[in-house]
Design an enzyme around this catalytic site. Structure first.
Site, short mmCIF file in Angstrom:
data_model
loop_
_atom_site.label_atom_id
_atom_site.label_comp_id
_atom_site.label_asym_id
_atom_site.label_seq_id
_atom_site.Cartn_x
_atom_site.Cartn_y
_atom_site.Cartn_z
N GLY A 1 49.88 60.82 127.00
CA GLY A 1 51.14 60.16 127.31
C GLY A 1 52.35 60.96 126.88
CB SER B 1 48.23 62.85 133.54
OG SER B 1 47.64 61.66 133.09
CG PHE C 1 51.11 56.23 125.15
CD1 PHE C 1 50.93 56.03 126.50
CD2 PHE C 1 50.21 57.06 124.48
CE1 PHE C 1 49.89 56.64 127.19
CE2 PHE C 1 49.18 57.68 125.16
CZ PHE C 1 49.02 57.48 126.51
CE LYS D 1 46.00 59.28 134.20
NZ LYS D 1 45.45 58.11 133.45
CB CYS D 2 53.12 57.78 137.63
SG CYS D 2 52.97 59.32 138.56
N GLY D 3 51.87 55.98 134.75
CA GLY D 3 52.21 54.88 133.85
C GLY D 3 51.73 53.52 134.29
CG HIS E 1 47.15 54.10 142.21
ND1 HIS E 1 48.19 54.12 141.30
CD2 HIS E 1 46.01 54.19 141.47
CE1 HIS E 1 47.70 54.19 140.07
NE2 HIS E 1 46.39 54.23 140.15
#
Length: 305
Positions: free
Chosen positions: A263, A150, A241, A68-70, A120
Protein backbone atom coordinates in the site's frame (compact mmCIF):
# COMPACT_ATOMS: atom_id res chain seq x y z
CA UNK A 1 -23.01 -32.37 16.36
CA UNK A 2 -23.06 -28.58 15.90
CA UNK A 3 -23.71 -27.41 12.38
CA UNK A 4 -20.88 -25.56 10.68
CA UNK A 5 -21.49 -21.94 9.80
CA UNK A 6 -22.67 -21.49 6.22
CA UNK A 7 -20.15 -19.58 4.15
CA UNK A 8 -21.10 -16.31 2.50
CA UNK A 9 -20.85 -15.87 -1.27
CA UNK A 10 -17.73 -13.82 -0.72
CA UNK A 11 -16.06 -16.50 1.39
CA UNK A 12 -16.87 -19.17 -1.17
CA UNK A 13 -15.29 -17.12 -3.94
CA UNK A 14 -12.17 -16.52 -1.86
CA UNK A 15 -11.91 -20.29 -1.45
CA UNK A 16 -12.17 -20.73 -5.22
CA UNK A 17 -9.41 -18.17 -5.76
CA UNK A 18 -7.16 -19.83 -3.20
CA UNK A 19 -7.74 -23.45 -4.21
CA UNK A 20 -7.71 -22.86 -7.97
CA UNK A 21 -5.75 -25.47 -9.90
CA UNK A 22 -2.01 -24.96 -9.66
CA UNK A 23 -0.50 -22.16 -11.64
CA UNK A 24 -1.04 -23.08 -15.27
CA UNK A 25 -1.22 -21.24 -18.57
CA UNK A 26 -3.10 -18.04 -19.24
CA UNK A 27 -5.32 -20.03 -21.61
CA UNK A 28 -6.55 -22.09 -18.64
CA UNK A 29 -7.00 -19.29 -16.13
CA UNK A 30 -8.20 -16.39 -18.28
CA UNK A 31 -10.97 -16.00 -20.83
CA UNK A 32 -11.75 -13.28 -23.34
CA UNK A 33 -15.11 -11.52 -23.35
CA UNK A 34 -15.64 -8.60 -25.72
CA UNK A 35 -11.87 -8.24 -26.18
CA UNK A 36 -11.08 -8.00 -22.46
CA UNK A 37 -9.49 -10.72 -20.30
CA UNK A 38 -11.15 -11.98 -17.10
CA UNK A 39 -10.28 -14.67 -14.52
CA UNK A 40 -12.11 -17.81 -15.63
CA UNK A 41 -12.40 -19.28 -12.12
CA UNK A 42 -14.78 -16.56 -10.90
CA UNK A 43 -16.11 -14.83 -14.04
CA UNK A 44 -18.19 -16.27 -16.86
CA UNK A 45 -20.10 -15.37 -20.01
CA UNK A 46 -23.32 -16.41 -18.23
CA UNK A 47 -22.65 -13.96 -15.39
CA UNK A 48 -21.92 -11.09 -17.76
CA UNK A 49 -25.14 -11.79 -19.64
CA UNK A 50 -27.10 -11.89 -16.38
CA UNK A 51 -25.61 -8.53 -15.38
CA UNK A 52 -27.20 -6.89 -18.40
CA UNK A 53 -30.60 -7.03 -16.66
CA UNK A 54 -29.33 -6.48 -13.10
CA UNK A 55 -31.48 -3.97 -11.24
CA UNK A 56 -29.54 -1.28 -9.43
CA UNK A 57 -31.13 0.81 -6.68
CA UNK A 58 -30.82 4.56 -6.38
CA UNK A 59 -29.43 4.15 -2.85
CA UNK A 60 -26.76 1.55 -3.74
CA UNK A 61 -23.21 2.53 -2.79
CA UNK A 62 -21.13 1.63 -5.85
CA UNK A 63 -17.32 1.49 -5.97
CA UNK A 64 -15.61 1.39 -9.38
CA UNK A 65 -11.90 0.67 -9.74
CA UNK A 66 -9.28 -0.70 -12.06
CA UNK A 67 -7.59 -3.64 -10.23
CA UNK A 68 -5.12 -2.83 -7.45
CA UNK A 69 -6.18 0.78 -7.01
CA UNK A 70 -7.69 0.57 -3.52
CA UNK A 71 -10.82 -1.52 -4.08
CA UNK A 72 -10.87 -3.58 -0.89
CA UNK A 73 -9.76 -0.62 1.18
CA UNK A 74 -12.77 1.48 0.11
CA UNK A 75 -15.15 -1.47 0.45
CA UNK A 76 -14.11 -1.79 4.09
CA UNK A 77 -14.43 1.98 4.60
CA UNK A 78 -18.04 1.94 3.43
CA UNK A 79 -18.85 -1.08 5.58
CA UNK A 80 -17.49 0.72 8.63
CA UNK A 81 -19.43 3.89 7.78
CA UNK A 82 -22.71 2.01 7.35
CA UNK A 83 -22.06 -0.03 10.52
CA UNK A 84 -21.59 3.14 12.55
CA UNK A 85 -24.71 4.80 11.14
CA UNK A 86 -26.83 1.70 11.73
CA UNK A 87 -25.13 1.06 15.08
CA UNK A 88 -24.69 -2.57 14.14
CA UNK A 89 -22.07 -4.68 12.41
CA UNK A 90 -22.62 -5.22 8.69
CA UNK A 91 -21.57 -8.48 7.06
CA UNK A 92 -18.75 -8.13 4.54
CA UNK A 93 -20.46 -10.46 2.08
CA UNK A 94 -21.03 -9.25 -1.46
CA UNK A 95 -18.11 -9.83 -3.83
CA UNK A 96 -17.62 -7.83 -7.03
CA UNK A 97 -20.89 -7.81 -8.96
CA UNK A 98 -19.24 -9.68 -11.85
CA UNK A 99 -17.89 -12.51 -9.67
CA UNK A 100 -19.61 -15.85 -9.22
CA UNK A 101 -22.84 -17.15 -10.68
CA UNK A 102 -26.17 -15.59 -11.73
CA UNK A 103 -27.65 -17.15 -8.57
CA UNK A 104 -25.51 -14.74 -6.54
CA UNK A 105 -27.21 -11.83 -8.28
CA UNK A 106 -30.57 -13.30 -7.31
CA UNK A 107 -29.49 -13.43 -3.66
CA UNK A 108 -28.27 -9.86 -3.92
CA UNK A 109 -31.87 -8.78 -4.62
CA UNK A 110 -32.75 -9.77 -1.06
CA UNK A 111 -30.06 -7.66 0.60
CA UNK A 112 -31.32 -4.63 2.54
CA UNK A 113 -30.36 -1.11 1.51
CA UNK A 114 -27.93 0.42 1.29
CA UNK A 115 -26.10 -2.32 -0.61
CA UNK A 116 -22.34 -1.85 -0.86
CA UNK A 117 -21.37 -2.91 -4.38
CA UNK A 118 -18.09 -2.91 -6.26
CA UNK A 119 -16.72 -3.71 -9.68
CA UNK A 120 -13.63 -3.64 -11.89
CA UNK A 121 -15.77 -3.58 -15.03
CA UNK A 122 -15.10 -0.88 -17.60
CA UNK A 123 -17.74 1.74 -18.34
CA UNK A 124 -19.30 -0.15 -21.25
CA UNK A 125 -19.86 -3.25 -19.10
CA UNK A 126 -21.59 -1.54 -16.16
CA UNK A 127 -25.28 -2.58 -16.03
CA UNK A 128 -27.42 0.17 -17.58
CA UNK A 129 -29.69 0.33 -14.54
CA UNK A 130 -26.91 2.07 -12.56
CA UNK A 131 -27.12 5.00 -14.96
CA UNK A 132 -30.91 4.93 -15.26
CA UNK A 133 -31.26 5.06 -11.45
CA UNK A 134 -28.41 7.60 -11.18
CA UNK A 135 -26.75 5.43 -8.55
CA UNK A 136 -23.83 7.16 -6.82
CA UNK A 137 -20.58 5.71 -8.23
CA UNK A 138 -17.21 6.38 -6.62
CA UNK A 139 -14.21 5.86 -8.90
CA UNK A 140 -10.92 5.18 -7.11
CA UNK A 141 -7.82 5.70 -9.26
CA UNK A 142 -4.11 5.18 -8.65
CA UNK A 143 -1.03 6.22 -10.58
CA UNK A 144 -0.35 3.68 -13.35
CA UNK A 145 3.18 2.76 -12.29
CA UNK A 146 2.30 1.76 -8.73
CA UNK A 147 -0.87 0.08 -10.01
CA UNK A 148 1.25 -2.01 -12.39
CA UNK A 149 3.67 -3.10 -9.64
CA UNK A 150 0.83 -4.02 -7.31
CA UNK A 151 -0.93 -5.93 -10.10
CA UNK A 152 2.27 -7.85 -10.90
CA UNK A 153 2.63 -8.94 -7.28
CA UNK A 154 -1.07 -9.81 -7.15
CA UNK A 155 -0.60 -12.12 -10.14
CA UNK A 156 2.35 -13.78 -8.37
CA UNK A 157 0.40 -14.43 -5.19
CA UNK A 158 -2.98 -15.40 -6.64
CA UNK A 159 -3.36 -19.12 -7.56
CA UNK A 160 -6.26 -18.27 -9.87
CA UNK A 161 -4.06 -16.12 -12.12
CA UNK A 162 -1.21 -17.23 -14.40
CA UNK A 163 2.40 -16.91 -13.27
CA UNK A 164 4.84 -14.50 -14.88
CA UNK A 165 8.49 -15.48 -14.89
CA UNK A 166 9.61 -11.87 -14.66
CA UNK A 167 8.47 -8.30 -14.14
CA UNK A 168 9.57 -7.47 -17.70
CA UNK A 169 7.15 -10.02 -19.17
CA UNK A 170 4.29 -8.72 -17.04
CA UNK A 171 5.08 -5.12 -17.92
CA UNK A 172 4.86 -5.91 -21.62
CA UNK A 173 1.35 -7.32 -21.15
CA UNK A 174 0.30 -4.49 -18.84
CA UNK A 175 1.37 -1.72 -21.21
CA UNK A 176 -0.51 -3.41 -24.07
CA UNK A 177 -3.65 -4.13 -22.03
CA UNK A 178 -3.20 -7.92 -22.11
CA UNK A 179 -3.98 -8.39 -18.40
CA UNK A 180 -7.17 -9.02 -16.45
CA UNK A 181 -9.69 -6.21 -17.08
CA UNK A 182 -7.71 -4.87 -20.00
CA UNK A 183 -5.89 -1.59 -20.48
CA UNK A 184 -5.46 0.70 -17.49
CA UNK A 185 -5.41 3.68 -19.85
CA UNK A 186 -8.54 2.74 -21.80
CA UNK A 187 -10.31 2.15 -18.50
CA UNK A 188 -9.60 5.68 -17.24
CA UNK A 189 -10.26 7.31 -20.62
CA UNK A 190 -13.78 5.85 -20.72
CA UNK A 191 -14.59 7.00 -17.20
CA UNK A 192 -13.06 10.42 -17.81
CA UNK A 193 -15.80 11.03 -20.38
CA UNK A 194 -18.40 10.72 -17.61
CA UNK A 195 -16.65 12.34 -14.67
CA UNK A 196 -18.87 15.45 -14.83
CA UNK A 197 -22.06 13.49 -14.31
CA UNK A 198 -23.56 14.32 -10.94
CA UNK A 199 -23.65 10.75 -9.66
CA UNK A 200 -19.94 10.09 -10.37
CA UNK A 201 -16.99 11.20 -8.24
CA UNK A 202 -13.31 10.24 -8.40
CA UNK A 203 -10.70 10.14 -5.65
CA UNK A 204 -7.12 8.91 -5.74
CA UNK A 205 -5.29 6.24 -3.78
CA UNK A 206 -2.49 8.76 -3.24
CA UNK A 207 -4.80 11.33 -1.63
CA UNK A 208 -6.20 8.62 0.62
CA UNK A 209 -2.67 7.81 1.76
CA UNK A 210 -1.61 11.42 2.32
CA UNK A 211 -4.83 13.06 3.58
CA UNK A 212 -7.02 10.18 4.69
CA UNK A 213 -9.49 12.02 6.92
CA UNK A 214 -10.31 14.58 4.22
CA UNK A 215 -11.00 11.79 1.73
CA UNK A 216 -13.19 9.97 4.25
CA UNK A 217 -15.26 13.11 4.62
CA UNK A 218 -15.57 13.39 0.81
CA UNK A 219 -16.72 9.76 0.60
CA UNK A 220 -19.31 10.13 3.35
CA UNK A 221 -20.72 13.34 1.86
CA UNK A 222 -20.82 11.91 -1.68
CA UNK A 223 -22.82 8.88 -0.57
CA UNK A 224 -25.02 10.90 1.80
CA UNK A 225 -23.78 9.09 4.91
CA UNK A 226 -24.20 11.52 7.84
CA UNK A 227 -21.14 10.97 10.02
CA UNK A 228 -19.86 13.31 12.71
CA UNK A 229 -16.20 14.31 12.87
CA UNK A 230 -15.79 11.91 15.80
CA UNK A 231 -17.32 9.06 13.80
CA UNK A 232 -15.07 9.82 10.82
CA UNK A 233 -12.06 9.61 13.12
CA UNK A 234 -13.28 6.19 14.24
CA UNK A 235 -13.58 5.06 10.61
CA UNK A 236 -10.06 6.37 10.04
CA UNK A 237 -8.79 4.30 12.97
CA UNK A 238 -10.53 1.13 11.82
CA UNK A 239 -9.52 1.40 8.16
CA UNK A 240 -5.97 2.68 8.08
CA UNK A 241 -3.91 0.53 5.71
CA UNK A 242 -1.94 -0.83 8.67
CA UNK A 243 -5.17 -1.84 10.42
CA UNK A 244 -6.54 -3.42 7.24
CA UNK A 245 -3.38 -5.45 6.71
CA UNK A 246 -3.34 -6.64 10.32
CA UNK A 247 -6.85 -8.06 10.02
CA UNK A 248 -6.51 -9.21 6.39
CA UNK A 249 -6.50 -12.89 7.36
CA UNK A 250 -9.90 -12.41 9.00
CA UNK A 251 -11.34 -10.49 6.04
CA UNK A 252 -9.60 -12.29 3.13
CA UNK A 253 -8.44 -15.60 4.58
CA UNK A 254 -5.19 -17.07 3.29
CA UNK A 255 -5.17 -14.53 0.48
CA UNK A 256 -4.88 -11.59 2.88
CA UNK A 257 -1.28 -10.83 1.93
CA UNK A 258 -2.18 -10.88 -1.78
CA UNK A 259 -4.90 -8.26 -1.30
CA UNK A 260 -3.00 -6.10 1.19
CA UNK A 261 0.71 -6.11 0.35
CA UNK A 262 2.43 -2.75 0.93
CA UNK A 263 0.00 0.00 0.00
CA UNK A 264 2.89 2.35 -0.67
CA UNK A 265 3.33 5.32 -2.97
CA UNK A 266 6.42 5.12 -5.20
CA UNK A 267 7.05 1.38 -4.97
CA UNK A 268 7.26 1.36 -8.78
CA UNK A 269 10.84 2.64 -8.57
CA UNK A 270 11.90 -0.76 -7.20
CA UNK A 271 11.25 -2.54 -10.52
CA UNK A 272 10.76 -0.04 -13.35
CA UNK A 273 13.73 0.67 -15.57
CA UNK A 274 14.08 3.99 -17.40
CA UNK A 275 12.73 2.67 -20.69
CA UNK A 276 9.61 1.23 -19.04
CA UNK A 277 9.05 4.47 -17.17
CA UNK A 278 9.20 6.41 -20.42
CA UNK A 279 6.74 4.00 -22.06
CA UNK A 280 4.17 4.69 -19.34
CA UNK A 281 4.91 8.43 -19.56
CA UNK A 282 4.15 8.30 -23.30
CA UNK A 283 0.90 6.38 -22.71
CA UNK A 284 -0.18 8.89 -20.09
CA UNK A 285 0.69 11.79 -22.40
CA UNK A 286 -1.29 10.21 -25.23
CA UNK A 287 -4.43 9.26 -23.30
CA UNK A 288 -4.76 11.18 -20.04
CA UNK A 289 -2.65 14.35 -20.09
CA UNK A 290 -4.81 17.45 -19.47
CA UNK A 291 -7.91 15.36 -18.72
CA UNK A 292 -9.76 15.67 -15.41
CA UNK A 293 -8.72 12.21 -14.20
CA UNK A 294 -5.19 12.77 -15.48
CA UNK A 295 -4.91 16.03 -13.55
CA UNK A 296 -6.34 14.35 -10.45
CA UNK A 297 -3.55 11.74 -10.55
CA UNK A 298 -0.88 14.44 -10.09
CA UNK A 299 1.34 12.47 -12.46
CA UNK A 300 4.38 14.73 -12.30
CA UNK A 301 4.56 14.31 -8.53
CA UNK A 302 4.08 10.55 -8.30
CA UNK A 303 5.40 9.11 -11.58
CA UNK A 304 8.76 10.74 -12.27
CA UNK A 305 12.16 9.39 -11.26
Amino acid sequence: MAQSKQKTDREMLLDILHFAPGKTSAEDLLFNYKDVLYPSTICSKEMFEALETFEARDDDLMIVTYPKCGTNWVIQILHEMVSIIKNQETVLDQPMIEFGSPQMLERLKEQPSPRILSTHLNFQMIPKSFFEKKTQMLIVIRNPKDAAISFFNFYKNMPALPTYESWNLFFNDFIHGNVCYGSYFNYLVEWNNHIDEGNVMAITFEDMKTDFLTQLKKISEFFGLPLTDEQLCEVERRTSFTSMKQKSEDTHGKLGDAFFRKGQIGDWKSLFNEEQSKEVDAKFQQHLDKTKLGDLLNYAKYCKF
